[in-house]
Design a protein around this motif. Structure first.
Motif, PDB file in Angstrom:
ATOM      1  N   GLU A 139      14.229   7.621   9.800  1.00 26.67           N
ATOM      2  CA  GLU A 139      13.632   8.814   9.788  1.00 26.67           C
ATOM      3  C   GLU A 139      12.656   9.407   9.911  1.00 26.67           C
ATOM      4  O   GLU A 139      12.626  10.656  10.428  1.00 26.67           O
ATOM      5  CB  GLU A 139      14.989   9.502   8.768  1.00 26.67           C
ATOM      6  N   ALA A 140      11.509   9.797   8.831  1.00 25.22           N
ATOM      7  CA  ALA A 140      10.578   9.527   8.701  1.00 25.22           C
ATOM      8  C   ALA A 140       9.675   9.261  10.225  1.00 25.22           C
ATOM      9  O   ALA A 140       8.851  10.525   9.997  1.00 25.22           O
ATOM     10  CB  ALA A 140       9.222   9.781   7.407  1.00 25.22           C
ATOM     11  N   VAL A 141       9.723   8.789  10.254  1.00 20.70           N
ATOM     12  CA  VAL A 141       8.559   8.416  11.659  1.00 20.70           C
ATOM     13  C   VAL A 141      10.213   9.595  12.611  1.00 20.70           C
ATOM     14  O   VAL A 141       8.956   9.887  13.488  1.00 20.70           O
ATOM     15  CB  VAL A 141       9.195   7.047  11.820  1.00 20.70           C
ATOM     16  N   ALA A 142      11.007   8.714  12.164  1.00 25.72           N
ATOM     17  CA  ALA A 142      11.536   9.440  13.765  1.00 25.72           C
ATOM     18  C   ALA A 142      11.168  11.192  13.526  1.00 25.72           C
ATOM     19  O   ALA A 142      11.435  12.076  15.030  1.00 25.72           O
ATOM     20  CB  ALA A 142      13.406   9.762  14.199  1.00 25.72           C
ATOM     21  N   ASN A 157       9.701  13.544  16.916  1.00 30.09           N
ATOM     22  CA  ASN A 157       9.908  14.545  17.854  1.00 30.09           C
ATOM     23  C   ASN A 157       9.144  15.550  17.719  1.00 30.09           C
ATOM     24  O   ASN A 157       9.330  16.413  18.907  1.00 30.09           O
ATOM     25  CB  ASN A 157      11.447  14.889  16.605  1.00 30.09           C
ATOM     26  N   HIS A 158       9.008  16.061  16.400  1.00 25.15           N
ATOM     27  CA  HIS A 158       7.852  17.150  17.213  1.00 25.15           C
ATOM     28  C   HIS A 158       6.030  16.330  17.403  1.00 25.15           C
ATOM     29  O   HIS A 158       5.230  17.841  17.271  1.00 25.15           O
ATOM     30  CB  HIS A 158       7.179  17.560  15.263  1.00 25.15           C
ATOM     31  N   CYS A 159       5.758  15.282  17.830  1.00 22.76           N
ATOM     32  CA  CYS A 159       4.543  14.922  18.067  1.00 22.76           C
ATOM     33  C   CYS A 159       3.709  15.226  17.964  1.00 22.76           C
ATOM     34  O   CYS A 159       2.435  14.969  18.682  1.00 22.76           O
ATOM     35  CB  CYS A 159       5.673  15.479  20.324  1.00 22.76           C
ATOM     36  N   GLN A 160       3.186  15.965  16.914  1.00 25.87           N
ATOM     37  CA  GLN A 160       1.874  16.426  15.940  1.00 25.87           C
ATOM     38  C   GLN A 160       1.424  14.951  15.323  1.00 25.87           C
ATOM     39  O   GLN A 160       1.511  14.581  14.576  1.00 25.87           O
ATOM     40  CB  GLN A 160       2.286  16.975  15.032  1.00 25.87           C
ATOM     41  N   PHE A 161       0.865  13.919  16.135  1.00 29.67           N
ATOM     42  CA  PHE A 161       0.726  12.434  15.881  1.00 29.67           C
ATOM     43  C   PHE A 161      -0.808  12.513  14.861  1.00 29.67           C
ATOM     44  O   PHE A 161      -0.919  11.813  14.410  1.00 29.67           O
ATOM     45  CB  PHE A 161       0.434  11.597  17.053  1.00 29.67           C
ATOM     46  N   ILE A 162      -1.671  13.367  14.778  1.00 35.53           N
ATOM     47  CA  ILE A 162      -2.784  13.427  14.699  1.00 35.53           C
ATOM     48  C   ILE A 162      -2.636  14.904  13.555  1.00 35.53           C
ATOM     49  O   ILE A 162      -2.822  15.662  13.821  1.00 35.53           O
ATOM     50  CB  ILE A 162      -4.131  13.696  15.376  1.00 35.53           C
ATOM     51  N   LEU A 163      -3.278  14.353  12.360  1.00 37.27           N
ATOM     52  CA  LEU A 163      -3.177  15.525  11.225  1.00 37.27           C
ATOM     53  C   LEU A 163      -1.527  16.699  11.477  1.00 37.27           C
ATOM     54  O   LEU A 163      -1.981  18.091  11.508  1.00 37.27           O
ATOM     55  CB  LEU A 163      -4.518  16.371  10.977  1.00 37.27           C
ATOM     56  N   GLY A 164      -0.852  15.774  11.622  1.00 37.85           N
ATOM     57  CA  GLY A 164       0.495  16.711  11.288  1.00 37.85           C
ATOM     58  C   GLY A 164       0.911  17.768  10.044  1.00 37.85           C
ATOM     59  O   GLY A 164       0.124  16.847   9.489  1.00 37.85           O
TER      60      GLY A 164
END
Length: 374
Positions: free
Chosen positions: A20-23, A27-34
């Motif tokens: 769920e955390a990875v999902a 979903n928000h697609c902030q893959f770097i320093l999100g």
């Protein structure tokens, strides 16, 4: 063959929480320093008691970030134990400095603070400026940070704690993370607190140092990503790994307690046949490895006997750094490294993780007792 470290058991315990955390990240697609990175850094700082936690791409990069922020470079000496993983010395070379090796304590396997003065003298004789000492919290046990701090102060050294194996342990009832000027750790999957890839972090109470490391991990950026004010790195913990680590950190205290129970059962079952590790008063270990010491010459047959019974072992570390091809040209401090050389031929590690059940552990203990050459 039994698992040496059972990551699958931990995965089952975490259940859907990690998914769920990875999902959320997917979903928000902030893959770097999100946002998960910022949240994990705050959680990590709170757990360790440090003011700042700066995450990065690996435990090795964590050490490099700190050394770069310290201003360590060519002509400087970095004092470190010879009995450790190569990254402890590697980072000194990566920033242009020179590692100077010191010996370890024969009981804790951690750096011997009494040898730091000799390493300082050796460095100066070679025209180097002693700048930093890197103690290692080896196998999960905190180094003697009080004595190290005293030696560092006497010789005007910065202290960078390499807590890649020891994060979560305590010294004088304080968690590792606030000893020295900075503490680096690793989230390699096999570590007590590990992610599902590579990752690392540096903890510090120094505001300026934290800001420097945040800049360095982002190519040395200043007020803007295209305003580069220093030479830096691309070394960021990705958001998915931060999300995984946040879930793992929630159960980490319980896992530390479980590891300690496993270690106590090993000691009870094996202390009369091998040299088992001990934890000094006022300290705790996270038992990154459960490392025993055998009689000289007994290790090869011992490991083969356990392998025949389906019990894995590992050797950390069979060759001290001062004997490795890439590192043997660097100096050894006065006092030598005789303990490191002896220990490297006699230590062997047994399966250790928080999910080692008593029946499986009894099988290991029985196997060890049969394999020991008395």
């Amino acid at each position: 063959m039994l698992p040496f470290i059972d990551l699958a058991a931990q995965r089952r315990r975490l259940g859907t929480a990690v998914d769920e955390a990875v999902a959320k990240v997917l979903n928000h697609c902030q893959f770097i320093l999100g946002p998960e990175v910022r949240a994990f850094e705050a959680e990590l700082a709170a757990f360790s008691g440090a003011k700042h936690a700066v995450t990065c791409a690996s435990g090795t990069d964590a050490l490099v970030l700190a050394l770069r922020a310290f201003g360590v470079g060519p002509g400087d000496a970095v004092i470190c134990p010879s009995f450790t993983f190569c990254a402890t010395a590697e980072v000194a070379v990566l920033v242009g400095a020179t590692p100077v090796y010191v010996d370890i304590d024969p009981v804790s396997f951690n750096i011997n603070p009494a040898h730091i003065a000799g390493a300082v003298e050796t460095a100066r004789e070679q025209g180097l400026t002693p700048k930093v000492v890197i103690p290692v919290d080896l196998f999960g046990l905190a180094a003697d940070h009080g004595a190290i701090a005293a030696a560092a102060k006497a010789h005007d050294l910065l202290v960078l704690d390499d807590a890649a194996q020891g994060f979560g342990a305590t010294y004088n009832n304080r968690r590792i993370g606030t000893f020295g000027h900075a503490t680096a750790t690793s989230f390699f999957p096999a570590k007590p607190l590990g992610c599902y890839g590579d990752g690392g972090a540096v903890m510090t109470d120094d505001d300026k140092l934290a800001d420097l490391m945040r800049s360095i991990r982002m190519h040395g950026q200043g007020s803007d990503r295209y305003d580069n004010v220093r030479i830096g790195l691309a070394s960021r913990l990705d958001t998915i790994q931060a999300a995984v680590l946040s879930e793992k950190l929630k159960i980490f205290p319980e896992e530390i307690e479980a590891r300690d129970r496993v270690a106590r059962r090993y000691a009870e079952g094996l202390r009369d046949v091998v040299t088992v590790p001990t934890v000094p008063a006022g300290m705790t270990s996270v038992w990154a490895q459960y490392t025993i010491r055998l009689k000289p010459g007994a290790r090869e047959a011992f490991a083969a006997a356990l392998k025949a019974e389906g019990i894995p072992t590992a050797i950390y570390y069979p060759i001290p750094l001062h004997k490795q091809q890439a590192y043997k040209q660097y100096p050894v401090g006065k006092g030598g490294v005789a303990v490191s050389e002896a220990v490297a031929h006699e230590v062997i590690s047994l399966p250790m993780h928080a999910y080692l059940d008593e029946a499986t552990q009894d099988r290991i203990i029985d196997g060890v007792r049969r394999a020991v050459v008395r």
